[in-house]
Design an enzyme around this catalytic site. Structure first.
Site, short mmCIF file in Angstrom:
data_model
loop_
_atom_site.label_atom_id
_atom_site.label_comp_id
_atom_site.label_asym_id
_atom_site.label_seq_id
_atom_site.Cartn_x
_atom_site.Cartn_y
_atom_site.Cartn_z
N CYS A 96 0.62 -1.63 -0.23
CA CYS A 96 -0.35 0.31 0.03
C CYS A 96 0.85 1.22 0.12
O CYS A 96 2.16 1.46 0.40
CB CYS A 96 -0.54 0.38 1.38
SG CYS A 96 -1.93 -1.50 1.56
N CYS A 177 -3.86 0.40 -3.42
CA CYS A 177 -4.19 0.41 -2.26
C CYS A 177 -3.95 0.88 -1.76
O CYS A 177 -2.32 1.89 -1.68
CB CYS A 177 -4.24 -0.95 -0.68
SG CYS A 177 -2.54 -1.67 -0.95
#
Ligand code: NAG
Ligand code: NAG
Ligand code: NAG
Ligand code: NAG
Length: 268
Positions: A96, A177
């Protein structure tokens, strides 16, 4: 009448010469053998070697899953789904806030991610690395992999290579993400193209709240024509899932080199 010493010296010379010639013959034979030996599966050799650099995969299993997508098929009739088993076998862990997308900036973005220890492009993961820059296809009625005579990128929509990149790009974007970054090209009139893989496959897969922000880094050069106010970015924002924040920053190509030593996104 020779003295025994001279005789011994001459014999030693002969022995040394013979040894030297033998050594030379062996070296030449080895070099010739290595250069003339035909790699019967050059694509597989490259693929497996690149996969093994990650030291965490069963590369033979990944190769088998990759190969079944196109072997024995018409190279213009390979659907993206044919690579689903490859995606399943080449599992990668999304990072992420570090995922980097790109369009028309291939060399610059990879130079950047190579020196910067933060961002990761598709080609830095096993999904893209194993096939980056390569061409391959199968043929109906054959169990072989060919690396020449394959259809080009635009020759047919569902060709072996194009379907691969569409599929792995989708998998990479599905995993996105946090903050995602996209490096686009300010030296072309339309930096965001809805027809590019970024515009047609990746962008619509970013979903809120898993993805919180899209940072566009528009790489400019002295002859750049576009900036962040370009109308193509309005189209981009229309495609972007509501709830995902958007930002665009112009960064000069020369400045990117300094940026690569800074922490994550230190330049934008
Ligand atoms: C390509 O494959 C898709 C399914 O993956 C199909 O819907 C589409 O019609 C195909 N396109 C062509 C030009 O064959
Ligand atoms: C942008 O595209 C042009 C034309 O294809 C290319 O010459 C240039 O290197 C690209 N810029 C970057 C930063 O990749
Ligand atoms: C951005 O580009 C447009 C032309 O496409 C130009 O009119 C405008 O001044 C530029 N803006 C900046 C901040 O450079
Ligand atoms: C900006 O975007 C529009 C439409 O997306 C495009 O037609 C135009 O040429 C672009 N570039 C510049 C430099 O204005």
């Amino acid at each position: 009448m020779e003295r025994p010493q001279q005789k011994r010296g001459r014999r030693r010379c002969v022995v040394l010469a013979v040894v030297a010639v033998l050594l030379l013959v062996v070296i030449v034979a080895v070099v010739l053998g290595l250069t003339l030996r035909q790699d019967s599966q050059p694509l597989k050799t490259t693929f497996i070697a690149r996969c093994e650099e990650f030291k965490q995969y069963d590369c033979q299993k990944i190769w088998d899953a990759f190969e079944q997508a196109y072997v024995g098929r018409d190279p213009c009739k390979v659907p993206t789904e044919a690579y689903d088993p490859f995606i399943a076998a080449a599992y990668f862990k999304p990072e992420c806030n570090r995922m980097m997308f790109w369009s028309k900036t291939k060399d610059v973005v990879h130079d950047f991610t190579e020196t910067n220890n933060c961002f990761v492009t598709l080609e830095d993961t096993v999904l893209g690395r194993v096939a980056d820059g390569l061409t391959w296809c199968g043929k109906e009625g054959s169990s072989e992999t060919f690396t020449t005579g394959c259809p080009g990128w635009s020759d047919c929509a569902n060709n072996t290579v194009r379907s691969f990149w569409n599929r792995v790009s989708a998998a990479f974007a599905d995993a996105a993400c946090g903050d995602v970054t996209a490096m686009l090209n300010g030296s072309i009139p339309t930096p965001f193209s809805p027809a590019s893989i970024f515009g047609s496959v990746e962008l619509m897969r970013f979903s809120s709240p898993r993805v919180s922000r899209l940072n566009v880094v528009l790489v400019t050069q002295t002859n750049s024509v576009a900036n962040c106010t370009n109308a193509s970015f309005k189209e981009l924002q229309k495609e972007l899932d509501a709830g995902i924040a958007y930002n665009c920053k112009e960064v000069a190509e020369a400045q990117l080199q300094e940026c690569s030593s800074k922490p994550c996104g230190g330049c934008w």
